[in-house]
Design a protein around this motif. Structure first.
Motif, PDB file in Angstrom:
ATOM      1  N   ASP A  73       0.809  -1.226   0.000  1.00  0.00           N
ATOM      2  CA  ASP A  73       0.000   0.000   0.000  1.00  0.00           C
ATOM      3  C   ASP A  73       0.841   1.275   0.000  1.00  0.00           C
TER       4      ASP A  73
ATOM      5  N   GLN B 106       1.680   4.283  -2.978  1.00  0.00           N
ATOM      6  CA  GLN B 106       1.471   5.709  -2.740  1.00  0.00           C
ATOM      7  C   GLN B 106       2.747   6.508  -3.018  1.00  0.00           C
TER       8      GLN B 106
ATOM      9  N   THR C  22       3.300   6.699  -6.742  1.00  0.00           N
ATOM     10  CA  THR C  22       2.321   7.641  -7.313  1.00  0.00           C
ATOM     11  C   THR C  22       2.744   9.076  -7.050  1.00  0.00           C
TER      12      THR C  22
ATOM     13  N   MET D  41      -2.872   8.659 -10.761  1.00  0.00           N
ATOM     14  CA  MET D  41      -3.674   8.218  -9.616  1.00  0.00           C
ATOM     15  C   MET D  41      -3.312   6.780  -9.261  1.00  0.00           C
ATOM     16  N   SER D  42      -3.755   6.363  -8.100  1.00  0.00           N
ATOM     17  CA  SER D  42      -3.494   4.989  -7.663  1.00  0.00           C
ATOM     18  C   SER D  42      -4.797   4.282  -7.328  1.00  0.00           C
TER      19      SER D  42
ATOM     20  N   LEU E 109      -5.846   0.821  -5.033  1.00  0.00           N
ATOM     21  CA  LEU E 109      -5.397  -0.236  -4.128  1.00  0.00           C
ATOM     22  C   LEU E 109      -6.522  -1.240  -3.935  1.00  0.00           C
TER      23      LEU E 109
ATOM     24  N   SER F 167      -2.244  10.644   4.128  1.00  0.00           N
ATOM     25  CA  SER F 167      -2.999  11.185   2.991  1.00  0.00           C
ATOM     26  C   SER F 167      -3.127  12.694   2.969  1.00  0.00           C
TER      27      SER F 167
ATOM     28  N   THR G  57      -1.366  12.012  -2.191  1.00  0.00           N
ATOM     29  CA  THR G  57      -1.490  11.740  -3.624  1.00  0.00           C
ATOM     30  C   THR G  57      -2.842  12.235  -4.137  1.00  0.00           C
TER      31      THR G  57
ATOM     32  N   THR H 142      -7.071   8.219  -3.413  1.00  0.00           N
ATOM     33  CA  THR H 142      -6.827   6.861  -3.903  1.00  0.00           C
ATOM     34  C   THR H 142      -8.159   6.135  -3.990  1.00  0.00           C
TER      35      THR H 142
ATOM     36  N   HIS I 147      -9.894   2.838  -3.349  1.00  0.00           N
ATOM     37  CA  HIS I 147      -9.691   1.584  -2.621  1.00  0.00           C
ATOM     38  C   HIS I 147     -10.801   0.612  -2.995  1.00  0.00           C
TER      39      HIS I 147
END
Length: 950
Positions: free
Chosen positions: A368, A372, A375, A391-392, A394, A414, A421, A424, A426
């Motif tokens: 994880d 980040q 990214t 962007m990411s 997860l 965050s 980033t 995210t 999720h």
């Protein structure tokens, strides 16, 4: 209190907007069920009755005396009430001193019902997920327990909770602005309101979001789920979804047919994850995203590689061939741990998109923070400050998401400026909702422990058949079209399977998640096997020293204590000397001039744990005004980032590792507050840093700065545990190397990481610059000092750092003993801070000519060539290894067999240091000094080893 009882839904009602417009304070209200009073908005004018009642009575006497919004509200309510003669008359809300007015009671009841309906809407938004149908197997109660909130209308009799009746179901009610169930309509019947709320909150999607403090975010979620028709798809969208489900499911079926006895951690039971991820990517691409970085566990990884990242199928299928030979160095890894990088056209948006899946081990959620960090780096290099281009995503397992602490550590980063980033996506795979058709892997038999569940699972109709039957029944596709889609993908898989048989060599390089184009040759090899000298011109050293001792901004007032530190730096610069902090400044500053981005992260790194660094200056008169002099060195320099992290090691080190993945042209450093704090980041060290290249052929130049030294500060603030890093070093203690011309660089290339313990600022300066000037990247572990930061002897001259100088892996004796090596009776090898203790003790005992002291600056890979030269220089000397750490810790177990290899086991290397122990250090200052004195006495007792054998 009157019958006009106001419920918590007030906040979402039109009345709350009216209250806000008039500026309100607080009053007490009672709910319809008995209970203690709670506070709620009320009128500035005070009084015992509610603000709304006062507005209502004032309006009755004179409609012009209230705000026009209240006038409109009560006028509409009165009109509606007048058309309802069947409504039973409630108790009067009018005090005895007022004349009873029929319209008042009707209006009062209507207002109360509107507020009740608004409370009902809010109840579904808050607690509707409790009765959502989240169990596809029908064996568990709704959600995680059997709790059914009393304020949800699951049966007609529950209308009474709101003082509503069945007769009210067909009445029209005004909708508040905090719901979107009406679409373009402002009013709905109560029956329709309940139906739409149930469709939104109580079907197969549960929404738990009202805990969010941001009103705009809550409104966004409500709009996306409550708006009528929002879940309806066009025929084209349905056909696309079906095609993606075909690929997702038939891929798993194909693997099961061809390799039924192989572990593959398939996605059976959760095949819908593939179209879900592809839809996220489609929408992201549509909104301008150009780069998506994914992290996920092993379940479904091969399917994601095949159908989301679009890895060639033959590359995946050949991984199952037991005869496949490895072409790359290292151990490799199992197929469901590998990563991938792919640039392609997104077919839905017809735009370029780059997709990468980060390689990761089985350690749950460890990837994880790595995702980040990668990214963040990609955003940084693209100038994407708001996350509009990168962007990411997860993907988590449900139990791991809830149970692994690194998830929280990652979330905790965050909102930090140098870590965010900007959001995210999720995706949490709930293994009950998305049930597993098999166990943890295909070799498990889940019926052993979950017989009831797996009987139900075996009865389940696959989602592809369910969805295909639905689309065929409604005429969106024909049976023939569906069968052709299946046949087409099956044919693709078979053809790829045929091609995969021709692949006999495995290239892990084809599975890289972070390629560095241009850094290596086309074959992935270094462009040379040399490293240039790491020194820099003296004028550059002087310039950096001057900036480091100044405040580049005008009218910027610094702390008086800091002024003294800056004057000290200026004085050192004039005298052509550096301490540890200034040497670091010069290493960073020189790399910035060469276009190398430098990022330093960790707990309190801006100032430095030991208040030695001060890379961020704070204006003492203007709050939050700061200055980073390092960013004012050169006109077109690379940017320098120095950022205090949250109190996290696991998450932050993973983040910095990921950041270092993105580009080889950056020096990325993580500093532990104390060296042993890396204990809680051990997973990242063991799974990614130590073994990353061996498993995934992935170079990474991340630097770990670990303050280390026995100074009586206790077991948690002393040892960076060098023995752990040395034990995991891959150089062979028994292999006597060939000393070729490129031995030093070749040795670095062959190792899994570099471990150093610098004793001088110049060594630190050079090893940082060497980290970038090497033609490849290796992790660098630096045991940094504490007391040496200000030790008067631990300073270096510009002469040791100017052009033509380089990092010294070994610093030999250069005093009196070196002038007559034949007279030397003992040669002490050591590393780090203990050198200064030894020099002081040698001088006090008058043994400068009889005892030589040699320092190892680089411990691993072991400097066989230089140690051999030193040992041969003093042929009549006893060889001793002295360390301040306990015998079962530190460096002795690592260096001892390597010395034996060099010496051909003809001479011993004696140990001097503390005895074995469980704890790495004492917390008692006196005990520390006594043990120090004891081993120093042994080090200079020239008879200490007489008569002993080895």
């Amino acid at each position: 209190m009157s019958q006009l009882r106001l419920l918590p839904s007030w906040l979402g009602a039109q009345a709350s907007r009216l209250l806000a417009a008039h500026g309100v304070q607080r009053f007490s209200w009672y709910s319809r069920s008995s209970g203690p009073p709670a506070t709620f908005p009320s009128s500035k004018v005070g009084g015992g009755s509610s603000y709304m009642e006062e507005m209502y009575f004032a309006w009755l006497e004179n409609p012009q005396s209230v705000h026009k919004s209240w006038d409109s509200f009560f006028r509409k309510a009165s009109e509606e009430a007048s058309y309802d003669p069947a409504q039973p008359r409630p108790l009067s809300v009018v005090p005895e001193s007022r004349p009873a007015v029929l319209s008042r009671t009707k209006t009062s009841k209507l207002v109360e019902d509107h507020l009740a309906v608004q409370s009902l809407i809010r109840a579904y938004q808050i607690r509707g997920h409790h009765v959502a149908q989240l169990d596809p197997l029908g064996i568990l109660d709704a959600d995680l327990d059997s709790f059914v909130p009393s304020d949800l209308i699951t049966t007609i009799d529950k209308l009474a909770f709101y003082d509503l009746r069945e007769a009210d179901l067909d009445k029209e009610f005004q909708l508040p602005t905090t719901t979107f169930i009406g679409g373009s309509e402002n009013t709905l019947s109560l029956r329709e309101i309940i139906r739409r709320l149930e469709n939104t909150y109580c079907q197969h999607i549960g929404l738990e979001f009202m805990f969010i403090n941001d009103v705009e975010q809550c409104q966004w979620i409500r709009q996306k789920f409550e708006t009528p028709g929002v879940m309806q798809f066009s025929s084209e969208e349905k056909r696309t979804l079906l095609a993606r489900l075909v690929r997702s499911m038939r891929f798993e079926d194909f693997l099961a047919r061809k390799w039924s006895s192989e572990k593959r951690f398939g996605l059976e039971g959760c095949e819908v994850m593939i179209p879900a991820l592809k839809t996220i990517i489609d929408k992201s691409s549509e909104m301008g995203i150009e780069n998506v970085i994914l992290g996920m566990p092993h379940r479904g990884r091969l399917n994601v590689l095949a159908n989301v990242i679009r890895k060639d199928l033959e590359q995946i299928f050949c991984q199952f061939d037991p005869k496949l030979e490895a072409a790359d160095e290292g151990s490799g890894d199992v197929k469901y741990h590998l990563g991938m990088y792919h640039e392609r056209i997104n077919r839905v948006t017809n735009r370029n998109i780059t997709l990468s899946l980060v390689a990761n081990p089985s350690h749950l959620e460890a990837v994880d923070p790595v995702v980040q960090g990668k990214t963040k780096a990609e955003q940084f290099y693209r100038g994407d400050a708001q996350g509009k281009k990168v962007m990411s995503i997860l993907v988590h397992g449900d139990a791991a998401f809830a149970g692994q602490g690194v998830v929280y550590e990652t979330f905790h980063l965050s909102d930090l400026p140098s870590y965010t980033t900007n959001g995210t996506v999720h995706v949490v795979v709930n293994n009950q909702v998305c049930y597993r058709r098999r166990g943890h892997n295909e070799m498990d038999e889940p019926m052993f422990t979950q017989p009831l569940m797996y009987k139900q699972i075996h009865r389940q109709v696959p989602v592809l058949k369910k969805y295909a039957d639905k689309l065929i029944a409604e005429g969106t596709v024909t049976l023939q079209e569906f069968e052709e889609e299946i046949a087409k993908y099956d044919r693709i898989c078979e053809e790829a399977f045929g091609r995969s048989k021709d692949k006999k060599i495995l290239h892990i390089k084809h599975w890289l998640d972070s390629p560095w184009p241009g850094f290596f040759t086309v074959d992935g090899e270094p462009k040379s096997m040399t490293c240039p000298a790491t020194g820099i011109p003296e004028d550059m050293l002087t310039h950096i020293g001057e900036v480091a001792s100044s405040v580049p901004l005008e009218d910027f007032k610094i702390h008086t204590g800091l002024s003294r530190i800056l004057r000290g730096r200026a004085d050192m610069t004039r005298k052509r000397t550096v301490d540890w902090a200034l040497a670091e400044y010069m290493a960073f500053g020189s790399l910035l001039k060469e276009g190398i981005h430098v990022r330093l992260s960790g707990q309190d790194v801006e100032r430095g744990t030991f208040s030695h660094r001060h890379h961020v200056l704070h204006d003492q008169e203007v709050d939050r005004r700061t200055c980073v002099p390092m960013n004012h060195l050169w006109p077109h320099q690379a940017p320098y980032t120095v950022c205090n992290s949250s109190l996290s090691e696991y998450g932050v080190l993973g983040f910095e590792l990921g950041y270092a993945m993105a580009s080889p042209n950056a020096l990325v450093l993580w500093e532990a507050q104390f060296g042993d704090f890396h204990n809680t980041a051990q997973c990242i060290i063991d799974q990614f840093i130590s073994t990353g290249q061996a498993k995934w052929v992935r170079h990474n130049g991340v630097v770990l700065l670990l303050p280390h030294g026995m100074e009586g500060m206790g077991p948690e603030h002393s040892s960076a545990r060098p023995e752990r890093f040395l034990q995991m070093s891959n150089d062979d203690s028994d292999a006597y190397p060939a000393f070729t011309q490129d031995f030093e660089v070749r040795q670095l290339y062959d190792c899994n990481w570099i471990v150093v313990n610098c004793s001088t600022p110049a060594s630190y300066f050079h090893v940082l610059r060497r980290q970038i000037l090497l033609p490849f990247r290796k992790p660098l572990i630096i045991f940094t000092p504490k007391s040496l930061l200000r030790h008067p002897e631990a300073k270096s001259s510009f002469d040791q750092m100017v052009s033509g100088t380089s990092f010294q892996r070994v610093v030999p004796e250069d005093g009196a003993a070196a002038q007559a090596p034949g007279q030397v009776r003992r040669l002490i090898f050591c590393t780090g801070k203990v050198y200064y203790d030894l020099v002081k003790e040698r001088s006090s005992q008058g043994l400068d000519e009889q005892v030589a002291i040699t320092r190892l600056e680089q411990i691993s890979p072991f400097p066989f060539d230089l140690i051999k030269r030193e040992a041969e220089k003093y042929p009549g000397a006893e060889l001793v290894w002295c360390q301040e750490e306990h015998k079962n810790m530190g460096y002795y177990d690592y260096i001892s067999p390597r010395f034996m290899t060099i010496l051909g086991r003809a001479r011993p290397i004696w140990y001097v240091g503390r005895d074995p122990a469980a704890a790495p250090a004492t917390g008692n200052r006196n005990t520390h000094l006594v043990s120090l004195k004891k081993f120093l006495d042994t080090a200079f007792n020239l008879q200490a080893f007489e008569g002993k054998t080895f």
